[in-house]
Design a protein around this motif. Structure first.
Motif, PDB file in Angstrom:
ATOM      1  N   GLU A 179      14.328 -79.799   7.006  1.00 49.82           N
ATOM      2  CA  GLU A 179      13.834 -79.369   5.704  1.00 49.82           C
ATOM      3  C   GLU A 179      13.955 -77.849   5.555  1.00 49.82           C
ATOM      4  OE1 GLU A 179       9.611 -79.263   3.269  1.00 49.82           O
ATOM      5  OE2 GLU A 179       9.895 -80.746   4.845  1.00 49.82           O
ATOM      6  N   TYR A 180      13.539 -77.104   6.584  1.00 52.17           N
ATOM      7  CA  TYR A 180      13.654 -75.651   6.544  1.00 52.17           C
ATOM      8  C   TYR A 180      15.109 -75.212   6.478  1.00 52.17           C
ATOM      9  CZ  TYR A 180       8.710 -74.999   7.542  1.00 52.17           C
ATOM     10  OH  TYR A 180       7.346 -74.993   7.470  1.00 52.17           O
ATOM     11  N   LYS A 181      15.965 -75.894   7.242  1.00 50.61           N
ATOM     12  CA  LYS A 181      17.386 -75.545   7.257  1.00 50.61           C
ATOM     13  C   LYS A 181      17.990 -75.730   5.868  1.00 50.61           C
ATOM     14  CE  LYS A 181      21.720 -76.689   9.542  1.00 50.61           C
ATOM     15  NZ  LYS A 181      22.385 -77.577  10.477  1.00 50.61           N
ATOM     16  N   ASN A 182      17.676 -76.832   5.211  1.00 51.84           N
ATOM     17  CA  ASN A 182      18.198 -77.075   3.866  1.00 51.84           C
ATOM     18  C   ASN A 182      17.642 -76.059   2.870  1.00 51.84           C
ATOM     19  OD1 ASN A 182      19.769 -79.239   4.657  1.00 51.84           O
ATOM     20  ND2 ASN A 182      18.171 -80.740   4.249  1.00 51.84           N
ATOM     21  N   ARG A 183      16.376 -75.713   3.013  1.00 51.81           N
ATOM     22  CA  ARG A 183      15.764 -74.731   2.114  1.00 51.81           C
ATOM     23  C   ARG A 183      16.426 -73.366   2.269  1.00 51.81           C
ATOM     24  NH1 ARG A 183      10.149 -72.823   3.388  1.00 51.81           N
ATOM     25  NH2 ARG A 183      10.455 -70.714   2.744  1.00 51.81           N
ATOM     26  N   TYR A 184      16.628 -72.934   3.507  1.00 51.76           N
ATOM     27  CA  TYR A 184      17.252 -71.639   3.736  1.00 51.76           C
ATOM     28  C   TYR A 184      18.719 -71.644   3.336  1.00 51.76           C
ATOM     29  CZ  TYR A 184      13.020 -70.162   6.058  1.00 51.76           C
ATOM     30  OH  TYR A 184      11.716 -69.837   6.326  1.00 51.76           O
ATOM     31  N   LYS A 185      19.366 -72.798   3.484  1.00 48.41           N
ATOM     32  CA  LYS A 185      20.759 -72.898   3.065  1.00 48.41           C
ATOM     33  C   LYS A 185      20.862 -72.738   1.551  1.00 48.41           C
ATOM     34  CE  LYS A 185      23.457 -75.883   5.090  1.00 48.41           C
ATOM     35  NZ  LYS A 185      24.109 -77.155   5.497  1.00 48.41           N
ATOM     36  N   SER A 186      19.976 -73.371   0.800  1.00 50.80           N
ATOM     37  CA  SER A 186      20.009 -73.233  -0.660  1.00 50.80           C
ATOM     38  C   SER A 186      19.622 -71.815  -1.082  1.00 50.80           C
ATOM     39  CB  SER A 186      19.102 -74.264  -1.326  1.00 50.80           C
ATOM     40  OG  SER A 186      17.752 -74.022  -1.012  1.00 50.80           O
ATOM     41  N   ASP A 187      18.650 -71.205  -0.381  1.00 48.68           N
ATOM     42  CA  ASP A 187      18.281 -69.821  -0.679  1.00 48.68           C
ATOM     43  C   ASP A 187      19.454 -68.881  -0.418  1.00 48.68           C
ATOM     44  OD1 ASP A 187      15.763 -70.621  -1.392  1.00 48.68           O
ATOM     45  OD2 ASP A 187      14.772 -69.881   0.426  1.00 48.68           O
ATOM     46  N   THR A 188      20.153 -69.100   0.683  1.00 45.35           N
ATOM     47  CA  THR A 188      21.308 -68.273   1.020  1.00 45.35           C
ATOM     48  C   THR A 188      22.402 -68.432  -0.023  1.00 45.35           C
ATOM     49  OG1 THR A 188      20.795 -68.480   3.363  1.00 45.35           O
ATOM     50  CG2 THR A 188      23.025 -67.776   2.798  1.00 45.35           C
ATOM     51  N   LYS A 189      22.620 -69.661  -0.458  1.00 44.79           N
ATOM     52  CA  LYS A 189      23.637 -69.917  -1.486  1.00 44.79           C
ATOM     53  C   LYS A 189      23.277 -69.194  -2.785  1.00 44.79           C
ATOM     54  CE  LYS A 189      26.086 -73.827  -3.513  1.00 44.79           C
ATOM     55  NZ  LYS A 189      26.161 -75.288  -3.574  1.00 44.79           N
ATOM     56  N   GLU A 190      22.010 -69.240  -3.177  1.00 48.95           N
ATOM     57  CA  GLU A 190      21.553 -68.560  -4.387  1.00 48.95           C
ATOM     58  C   GLU A 190      21.708 -67.045  -4.253  1.00 48.95           C
ATOM     59  OE1 GLU A 190      20.065 -67.565  -8.040  1.00 48.95           O
ATOM     60  OE2 GLU A 190      20.699 -69.542  -7.335  1.00 48.95           O
ATOM     61  N   LEU A 191      21.378 -66.494  -3.084  1.00 51.33           N
ATOM     62  CA  LEU A 191      21.508 -65.056  -2.877  1.00 51.33           C
ATOM     63  C   LEU A 191      22.977 -64.621  -2.893  1.00 51.33           C
ATOM     64  CD1 LEU A 191      18.772 -64.437  -0.173  1.00 51.33           C
ATOM     65  CD2 LEU A 191      18.740 -63.716  -2.560  1.00 51.33           C
ATOM     66  N   LYS A 192      23.850 -65.431  -2.325  1.00 52.52           N
ATOM     67  CA  LYS A 192      25.275 -65.103  -2.364  1.00 52.52           C
ATOM     68  C   LYS A 192      25.793 -65.122  -3.794  1.00 52.52           C
ATOM     69  CE  LYS A 192      26.610 -66.494   2.277  1.00 52.52           C
ATOM     70  NZ  LYS A 192      27.405 -67.418   3.086  1.00 52.52           N
ATOM     71  N   ARG A 193      25.325 -66.083  -4.594  1.00 47.70           N
ATOM     72  CA  ARG A 193      25.726 -66.140  -5.999  1.00 47.70           C
ATOM     73  C   ARG A 193      25.243 -64.896  -6.732  1.00 47.70           C
ATOM     74  NH1 ARG A 193      23.607 -66.844 -10.620  1.00 47.70           N
ATOM     75  NH2 ARG A 193      21.533 -67.245  -9.796  1.00 47.70           N
ATOM     76  N   ARG A 194      24.008 -64.475  -6.464  1.00 48.36           N
ATOM     77  CA  ARG A 194      23.440 -63.298  -7.110  1.00 48.36           C
ATOM     78  C   ARG A 194      24.191 -62.036  -6.696  1.00 48.36           C
ATOM     79  NH1 ARG A 194      21.619 -60.789 -11.206  1.00 48.36           N
ATOM     80  NH2 ARG A 194      19.935 -59.339 -10.824  1.00 48.36           N
ATOM     81  N   ILE A 195      24.563 -61.938  -5.429  1.00 46.25           N
ATOM     82  CA  ILE A 195      25.342 -60.794  -4.948  1.00 46.25           C
ATOM     83  C   ILE A 195      26.684 -60.737  -5.663  1.00 46.25           C
ATOM     84  CG2 ILE A 195      26.610 -59.895  -2.951  1.00 46.25           C
ATOM     85  CD1 ILE A 195      24.206 -60.786  -1.231  1.00 46.25           C
ATOM     86  N   ALA A 196      27.337 -61.882  -5.825  1.00 46.19           N
ATOM     87  CA  ALA A 196      28.622 -61.924  -6.521  1.00 46.19           C
ATOM     88  C   ALA A 196      28.458 -61.457  -7.974  1.00 46.19           C
ATOM     89  CB  ALA A 196      29.202 -63.327  -6.472  1.00 46.19           C
ATOM     90  N   GLU A 197      27.374 -61.894  -8.640  1.00 44.06           N
ATOM     91  CA  GLU A 197      27.116 -61.447 -10.012  1.00 44.06           C
ATOM     92  C   GLU A 197      26.929 -59.933 -10.071  1.00 44.06           C
ATOM     93  OE1 GLU A 197      23.662 -63.460 -11.428  1.00 44.06           O
ATOM     94  OE2 GLU A 197      24.701 -65.377 -11.719  1.00 44.06           O
ATOM     95  N   LEU A 198      26.146 -59.400  -9.139  1.00 47.38           N
ATOM     96  CA  LEU A 198      25.895 -57.960  -9.120  1.00 47.38           C
ATOM     97  C   LEU A 198      27.167 -57.171  -8.796  1.00 47.38           C
ATOM     98  CD1 LEU A 198      22.400 -57.878  -7.403  1.00 47.38           C
ATOM     99  CD2 LEU A 198      22.923 -57.401  -9.792  1.00 47.38           C
TER     100      LEU A 198
END
Length: 122
Positions: free
Chosen positions: A64-83
């Motif tokens: 559960e933690y691994k999936n949560r951190y994976k989705s958080d990482t994916k969201e942060l990478k998307r945000r970095i790309a936008e910035l």
């Protein structure tokens, strides 16, 4: 890893000593089943079953933690790309503005001088 193996071996040794010292027979009833086991063996088996159940539960929690951190990482990478895209577009706009300013238009009308804080005159 070695310390984990040593701790496991020590735990097994202590469980064996406990089982030998508690050799009285007990009758264990569960639902429709009935067993006659030595008390020490029964208690060691119950402890081992509890340890296995806790290990399985911890695996699910870890997934559960691994999936949560994976989705958080994916969201942060998307945000970095936008910035990064925004940064690139701002730098391009500044570069175009700088090129326009070098042709003689030092400040477009209505823009403020950075050092003075007053509107620049042509």
């Amino acid at each position: 890893m070695k310390s984990y193996v040593v701790a496991l071996a020590l735990g097994m040794l202590l469980a064996a000593f406990y089982a030998v010292q508690n050799s009285g027979t007990v009758i264990v009833k569960f639902l429709t089943w009935q067993w006659s086991l030595h008390q020490g063996i029964w208690e060691v088996l119950v402890f081992a079953a509890g340890a296995v159940l806790m290990w399985i539960t911890s695996l699910f929690a870890q997934l559960e933690y691994k999936n949560r951190y994976k989705s958080d990482t994916k969201e942060l990478k998307r945000r970095i790309a936008e910035l990064e895209d925004e940064k690139r577009s701002l730098l391009n706009a500044l570069q175009r503005e700088g090129n326009a300013g070098s042709r003689g238009d030092a400040f477009p009308q209505g823009e403020y001088a950075a050092n003075e804080g007053v509107e620049a005159e042509k």
